[in-house]
Design an enzyme around this catalytic site. Structure first.
Site, PDB file in Angstrom:
ATOM      1  N   LYS A 128       4.443   6.515   0.825  1.00 41.61           N
ATOM      2  CA  LYS A 128       3.786   6.574   2.144  1.00 41.61           C
ATOM      3  C   LYS A 128       4.814   6.705   3.257  1.00 41.61           C
ATOM      4  O   LYS A 128       5.966   6.296   3.117  1.00 41.61           O
ATOM      5  CB  LYS A 128       2.866   5.356   2.319  1.00 41.61           C
ATOM      6  CG  LYS A 128       1.635   5.479   1.415  1.00 41.61           C
ATOM      7  CD  LYS A 128       0.606   4.402   1.593  1.00 41.61           C
ATOM      8  CE  LYS A 128      -0.600   4.704   0.680  1.00 41.61           C
ATOM      9  NZ  LYS A 128      -1.530   3.592   0.563  1.00 41.61           N
TER      10      LYS A 128
ATOM     11  N   ARG B 208       0.055   0.437  -7.372  1.00 45.44           N
ATOM     12  CA  ARG B 208      -0.558   1.781  -7.446  1.00 45.44           C
ATOM     13  C   ARG B 208       0.498   2.788  -7.036  1.00 45.44           C
ATOM     14  O   ARG B 208       0.923   2.797  -5.871  1.00 45.44           O
ATOM     15  CB  ARG B 208      -1.773   1.831  -6.519  1.00 45.44           C
ATOM     16  CG  ARG B 208      -2.516   3.157  -6.542  1.00 45.44           C
ATOM     17  CD  ARG B 208      -3.681   3.132  -5.556  1.00 45.44           C
ATOM     18  NE  ARG B 208      -4.418   4.371  -5.605  1.00 45.44           N
ATOM     19  CZ  ARG B 208      -4.069   5.485  -4.964  1.00 45.44           C
ATOM     20  NH1 ARG B 208      -2.981   5.513  -4.226  1.00 45.44           N
ATOM     21  NH2 ARG B 208      -4.799   6.575  -5.074  1.00 45.44           N
TER      22      ARG B 208
HETATM   23  N1  HH2 Z   1      -3.840   4.630  -1.055  1.00 49.84           N
HETATM   24  C1  HH2 Z   1      -4.303   5.893  -1.148  1.00 49.84           C
HETATM   25  C2  HH2 Z   1      -5.507   6.166  -1.831  1.00 49.84           C
HETATM   26  N2  HH2 Z   1      -6.196   5.174  -2.427  1.00 49.84           N
HETATM   27  N3  HH2 Z   1      -6.429   2.900  -2.987  1.00 49.84           N
HETATM   28  C3  HH2 Z   1      -5.985   1.644  -2.919  1.00 49.84           C
HETATM   29  N4  HH2 Z   1      -6.673   0.653  -3.513  1.00 49.84           N
HETATM   30  N5  HH2 Z   1      -4.832   1.313  -2.244  1.00 49.84           N
HETATM   31  C4  HH2 Z   1      -4.090   2.260  -1.606  1.00 49.84           C
HETATM   32  O1  HH2 Z   1      -3.054   1.903  -0.979  1.00 49.84           O
HETATM   33  C5  HH2 Z   1      -4.533   3.618  -1.665  1.00 49.84           C
HETATM   34  C6  HH2 Z   1      -5.738   3.907  -2.370  1.00 49.84           C
HETATM   35  C7  HH2 Z   1      -3.537   7.009  -0.547  1.00 49.84           C
HETATM   36  O2  HH2 Z   1      -2.658   7.571  -1.494  1.00 49.84           O
HETATM   37  P1  HH2 Z   1      -2.941   8.883  -2.365  1.00 49.84           P
HETATM   38  O3  HH2 Z   1      -4.064   8.668  -3.324  1.00 49.84           O
HETATM   39  O4  HH2 Z   1      -1.664   9.290  -2.995  1.00 49.84           O
HETATM   40  O5  HH2 Z   1      -3.310   9.990  -1.309  1.00 49.84           O
HETATM   41  P2  HH2 Z   1      -4.684  10.605  -0.783  1.00 49.84           P
HETATM   42  O6  HH2 Z   1      -5.520   9.514  -0.205  1.00 49.84           O
HETATM   43  O7  HH2 Z   1      -4.226  11.605   0.239  1.00 49.84           O
HETATM   44  O8  HH2 Z   1      -5.388  11.246  -1.950  1.00 49.84           O
END
Ligand code: HH2
Length: 286
Positions: free
Chosen positions: A226, A264
């Site tokens: 992030k 995660r």
């Molecule tokens: N962060 C993202 C998405 N889902 N779920 C939880 N529980 N905690 C988090 O910190 C979290 C999450 C964002 O990351 P990413 O899935 O890589 O990106 P995007 O939301 O753009 O798909």
């Protein structure tokens, strides 16, 4: 402490779990577009499980700042072939679990019918049908704190005491979930790093993991790649997310040492080694 995810029961006493991320989306901030093709997504899931992921978290809707919501039927269309393929695979990874990242109860219901073990709800129950769907299935439920929506969450977020306020919110959502029939031992709590938070707020939540762990449920931390890490580490916030792996591993070590039980992450193999070191250090600290 145990975390019940249907027939998977994780003992979190001494081991921090690593949850690998696979986004079946065109627009996720780190892996957007790479796994939109079902074959590529299935191969990525299998790769992360082979690397030793305890769980994989599959998302069909980006939640990055400014992202647009994806209708439930489109999320299901993206997820179904991946979940179907994995359902035939579980003899290979009998102890691993699959999580689906969605705030929609309709998507959760479809994913659970296809064998998902965990619903990762970044909206923490904004869909009023979510608790019923999860309670009926016996699945685990991740409740994450988000201020606002992905469209507006980064517009000047303010808190008096971010760790206290996020803790109070998560405790209230946990009570709402258990009152609606979700087992307490199925719930995990997540401060939502970067979701309606400045870099300083995200850092305070990372450093304050112990206060959230004191609530008595497993804490999930998602700091991986992030942008706040780039700001702190002195790399440009516009840097490619792949250039934030070392800073992400540092964040994972801090979170696990301070009591997070689920990390995660995009980089599973490296984070597993970090988690083992953090677990060993926590064990000697006592
Ligand atoms: N962060 C993202 C998405 N889902 N779920 C939880 N529980 N905690 C988090 O910190 C979290 C999450 C964002 O990351 P990413 O899935 O890589 O990106 P995007 O939301 O753009 O798909």
């Amino acid at each position: 402490m145990i975390w019940r995810c249907r027939d998977r029961v994780f003992d979190l006493q001494s081991r921090t779990l690593v949850m690998g991320i696979v986004n079946v989306t065109p627009d996720s901030f780190s892996d957007g577009g790479r796994y939109l093709d079902p074959g590529a997504a299935i191969a990525r899931c299998r790769q992360l499980l082979d690397e030793g992921a305890d769980l994989i978290d599959i998302g069909a809707e980006s939640t990055r700042p400014g992202s647009q919501s994806v209708p439930a039927d489109e999320q299901i269309r993206r997820l179904a072939p991946v979940l179907e393929a994995l359902a035939g695979d579980w003899h290979t990874w009998p102890e691993a679990a699959v999580s689906v990242d969605t705030a929609s109860a309709a998507v959760a219901e479809a994913a659970l019918a296809l064998g998902a073990h965990v619903i990762n709800d970044t909206s923490a129950l904004r869909d009023p049908s979510m608790t019923g769907v999860v309670a009926r299935s016996g699945a685990a439920l991740v409740l994450m704190h988000m201020r606002g929506t992905p469209q507006d969450m980064q517009a000047d977020p303010r808190y008096d005491d971010v760790v206290r306020e996020v803790g109070e919110f998560l405790q209230a959502r946990r009570e709402a979930a258990t009152a609606a029939g979700v087992a307490d031992e199925a719930i995990a709590l997540d401060p939502g790093i970067g979701f309606g938070k400045t870099s300083e707020h995200s850092l305070q939540l990372l450093a304050g993991t112990r206060a959230l762990a004191a609530l008595g449920r497993p804490v999930l931390v998602g700091a991986s790649r992030k942008s706040f890490l780039a700001r702190i580490a002195g790399t440009a916030p516009t840097s490619a997310p792949e250039q934030r792996v070392d800073a992400s591993l540092a964040a994972a070590a801090i979170a696990a040492y301070e009591g997070a039980r689920i990390l995660r992450v995009h980089d599973v193999a490296q984070t597993l080694r970090v988690a083992r070191v953090a677990d060993a250090a926590r064990a000697v600290r006592g």
